[in-house]
Scaffold this active site. Structure first.
Site, PDB file in Angstrom:
ATOM      1  CE1 TYR A  78      13.827  31.435   4.757  1.00  0.00           C
ATOM      2  CE2 TYR A  78      14.073  29.064   4.409  1.00  0.00           C
ATOM      3  CZ  TYR A  78      13.813  30.338   3.909  1.00  0.00           C
ATOM      4  OH  TYR A  78      13.549  30.511   2.586  1.00  0.00           O
TER       5      TYR A  78
ATOM      6  CE  LYS B 226      -0.270  -0.325   5.026  1.00  0.00           C
ATOM      7  NZ  LYS B 226      -1.042  -0.815   6.186  1.00  0.00           N
TER       8      LYS B 226
HETATM    9  C1  LIG Z   1      -0.056  -1.730   6.869  1.00  0.00           C
HETATM   10  C2  LIG Z   1      -0.557  -3.016   7.418  1.00  0.00           C
HETATM   11  C3  LIG Z   1       0.317  -4.101   7.581  1.00  0.00           C
HETATM   12  C4  LIG Z   1       1.815  -3.988   7.409  1.00  0.00           C
HETATM   13  O1  LIG Z   1       2.342  -3.389   8.568  1.00  0.00           O
HETATM   14  P1  LIG Z   1       3.929  -3.194   8.771  1.00  0.00           P
HETATM   15  O2  LIG Z   1       4.038  -2.648  10.158  1.00  0.00           O
HETATM   16  O3  LIG Z   1       4.360  -2.222   7.747  1.00  0.00           O
HETATM   17  O4  LIG Z   1       4.542  -4.520   8.593  1.00  0.00           O
HETATM   18  C5  LIG Z   1      -0.241  -5.320   7.976  1.00  0.00           C
HETATM   19  N1  LIG Z   1      -1.560  -5.425   8.206  1.00  0.00           N
HETATM   20  C6  LIG Z   1      -2.420  -4.386   8.097  1.00  0.00           C
HETATM   21  C7  LIG Z   1      -3.861  -4.587   8.372  1.00  0.00           C
HETATM   22  C8  LIG Z   1      -1.943  -3.146   7.707  1.00  0.00           C
HETATM   23  O5  LIG Z   1      -2.782  -2.114   7.595  1.00  0.00           O
END
Ligand SMILES: *Cc1c(COP(=O)(O)O)cnc(C)c1O
Length: 351
Positions: free
Chosen positions: A253, A35
Site C-alpha cells: 500500500y 491485568k
Molecule cells: C499495571 C500496574 C503495575 C505493574 O506495572 P509494570 O510496569 O507492568 O510492572 C503495578 N502497579 C499498578 C498500580 C499498576 O497499575
C-alpha cells in the site's frame, strides 16, 4: 480459514522471570500483575503457572471474579477497587483486596453492614492518576482503621517515571511515601517492575511486577536480556510467497518501498489484524532461518513484506519470528513508536 500467525507461550520463561523478581526483592511478597489478560498471555493460564506467587493483582472486580471462578486461592488486589455497593459485596464475598483511592469508596466501606475484607489505601505521591492527596492520607487511613468492614488497610502508591531511574521525581515519590509511613504503620507496596529493578533498596512488604514477568524490559535504556529476563511470548508466522521483483517495482500500500535493484521479497502471513503493529517501519527486524531480515513497506491487515536479499536458502513455508527468543518485542515496539506493553496486551485478541 487457516491462520498461520501464532503466539506460542513459554511457561518456563514465565517462572524464570518470576524467580528473577524473587532475586531482586528477596524480602518482599510478590503480587503478580495479571491485568489485561496477563498482558496478552492469558490471565487464568498465567495465574496457574505462577501458582507460587503470594498474590495476584488485576484492574477490576470482573477480572478478580474470573480468577476465583478458576479456583485461584491467593489474595487478589484490585487496583481500581469497587465502584458500587454491589461490587463491594462481591469483593467481600470473594475475599478480594480492593484499592481505595476515592472518598466515595471510603463511604461505601463505612456504610457497609455485612462482611469484612482487607484493603489498600492508595496515596498519590506524584503519579496524579488514582490516589488520595498526601495531606488527606492519614485521615483516610484512620477512618479505614475504625471501619468495621476493613480488617486491614495497607498503604500503596505508584511511580510515574520509574522506567527512567535517573528522573528526579522518583526520589521525591520515595521520600514522600517514606514520610507517610512514619505516621502510618501499615503493610506497604510501592514498586512496579521498573522500580523493582531500579530501586531494590525500597523493601516494601509487597512488590507488584507486571511487564518483567512477561520478559519485556521495564526500563527505557536497558534490554530485557541484560536484565536477565526471558521472553514468554513468541510470535510467529510463515512465508506464503517469495516474489522476484525488478528494480523500480513498488511494494504494498502506498508504494512506500521501491526496489533499488532486482530483489527477492517475502510475503509473511501476519498483519495488524493479528496484532502486529501497523506502524512498524521499514527496517523493523524479523527472523527467518536463523538470520535477521527486515520489514519492507507498509504492514497490511494480514500480511507483511520482508527483504530477502541477505537471507540464504529461504523458501515458502519457512517460519518467521516476529518477536520472541531472538527479536525482542521491545525492539519491534520501538520501531513502531510504542512500548512492549501495548504490543503484548493486544495479542489477547488471538486467543
Ligand atoms: C499495571 C500496574 C503495575 C505493574 O506495572 P509494570 O510496569 O507492568 O510492572 C503495578 N502497579 C499498578 C498500580 C499498576 O497499575
Amino acid at each position: 480459514m487457516r491462520r498461520t500467525a501464532r503466539a506460542i507461550l513459554h511457561p518456563d520463561a514465565l517462572v524464570h522471570n518470576f524467580n528473577r523478581v524473587k532475586q531482586l526483592a528477596p524480602q518482599s511478597r510478590i503480587m503478580a500483575v495479571i491485568k489485561a489478560d496477563a498482558y496478552g498471555h492469558g490471565m487464568i493460564q498465567t495465574a496457574k503457572t505462577l501458582h507460587m506467587a503470594d498474590g495476584f493483582a488485576v484492574a477490576c472486580i470482573k477480572e478478580a471474579l474470573a480468577l476465583r471462578e478458576a479456583e485461584v486461592q491467593q489474595p487478589i488486589t484490585v487496583f481500581q477497587g469497587f465502584h458500587s455497593a454491589e461490587e463491594l459485596q462481591q469483593a467481600i464475598k470473594y475475599q478480594l483486596r480492593p484499592v481505595v483511592s476515592q472518598y466515595h469508596q471510603l463511604e461505601l466501606l463505612e456504610q457497609n453492614q455485612q462482611g469484612k475484607l482487607a484493603a489498600w489505601l492508595k496515596v498519590n505521591t506524584g503519579m496524579g492518576r488514582l490516589g488520595v492527596a498526601p495531606e488527606a492520607c492519614l485521615d483516610y487511613w484512620q477512618r479505614l482503621q475504625q471501619c468495621n468492614t476493613v480488617t486491614e488497610a495497607g498503604l500503596m502508591s505508584h511511580f510515574a517515571n520509574a522506567d527512567e531511574p535517573g528522573n528526579s521525581t522518583n526520589q521525591q515519590q520515595i521520600n514522600l511515601f517514606k514520610q507517610l509511613t512514619t505516621s502510618i504503620q501499615a503493610e506497604t507496596t510501592l514498586s512496579n517492575s521498573a522500580a523493582i529493578v531500579a530501586f531494590p533498596d525500597i523493601q516494601a512488604d509487597w512488590v507488584r511486577p507486571g511487564i518483567m514477568l512477561y520478559g519485556s524490559s521495564p526500563l527505557v535504556n536497558q534490554s530485557a536480556e541484560k536484565l536477565g529476563l526471558r521472553p514468554v511470548m513468541q510470535l510467529e508466522s510463515d512465508i506464503i510467497a517469495i516474489n522476484m521483483l525488478k528494480k523500480g517495482d513498488a511494494v504494498g500500500y502506498g508504494g512506500e518501498w521501491v526496489c533499488p535493484e532486482d530483489m527477492p521479497v517475502g510475503v509473511v502471513a501476519i498483519g495488524y489484524g493479528d496484532g502486529y503493529p501497523r506502524h512498524a517501519k521499514t527496517g523493523t527486524p524479523v527472523r527467518v532461518n536463523q538470520q535477521t531480515a527486515q520489514l519492507l513497506g507498509r504492514v497490511s491487515m494480514d500480511m507483511i513484506t520482508i527483504d530477502l536479499r541477505d537471507v540464504e536458502s529461504v523458501s515458502v513455508g519457512d517460519t518467521v519470528e516476529l518477536w520472541g527468543e531472538h527479536i525482542s518485542v521491545d525492539t519491534v515496539a520501538q520501531c513502531a513508536g510504542t512500548i512492549g506493553y501495548e504490543l503484548l496486551c493486544r495479542m489477547s485478541v488471538n486467543r
